[in-house]
Design a protein around this motif. Structure first.
Motif: not given
Length: 66
Positions: A1-6, A22-28, A35-39, A53-61
């Motif tokens: 899953m592609k998950i955004v953590v704000i 922990r399980d390595g299954k997610h694109d976080i 700080q972070g990958d995006h501000q 608009k920058k990060i595109g389609r995601i599965d969860a926030i």
């Protein structure tokens, strides 16, 4: 899953990111005010729109901003 953590750099956000990674299954995608990958400024509609608009389609926030 592609998950955004704000709020990923705060205490709760760091814990959430660690648990999801922990399980390595997610694109976080780590997002923070300075700080972070995006501000993002979550008080600004324009900033939030630009972020998604920058990060595109995601599965969860997950919002851990306080």
């Amino acid at each position: 899953m592609k998950i955004v953590v704000i709020g990923a750099s705060g205490d709760v956000g760091r814990f959430v990111v660690e648990e999801l990674a922990r399980d390595g299954k997610h694109d976080i995608i780590r997002v923070g005010r300075t700080q972070g990958d995006h501000q993002v400024d979550i008080t600004s509609d324009e900033s939030v729109d630009a972020l998604f608009k920058k990060i595109g389609r995601i599965d969860a926030i997950i919002v851990a901003a306080g």
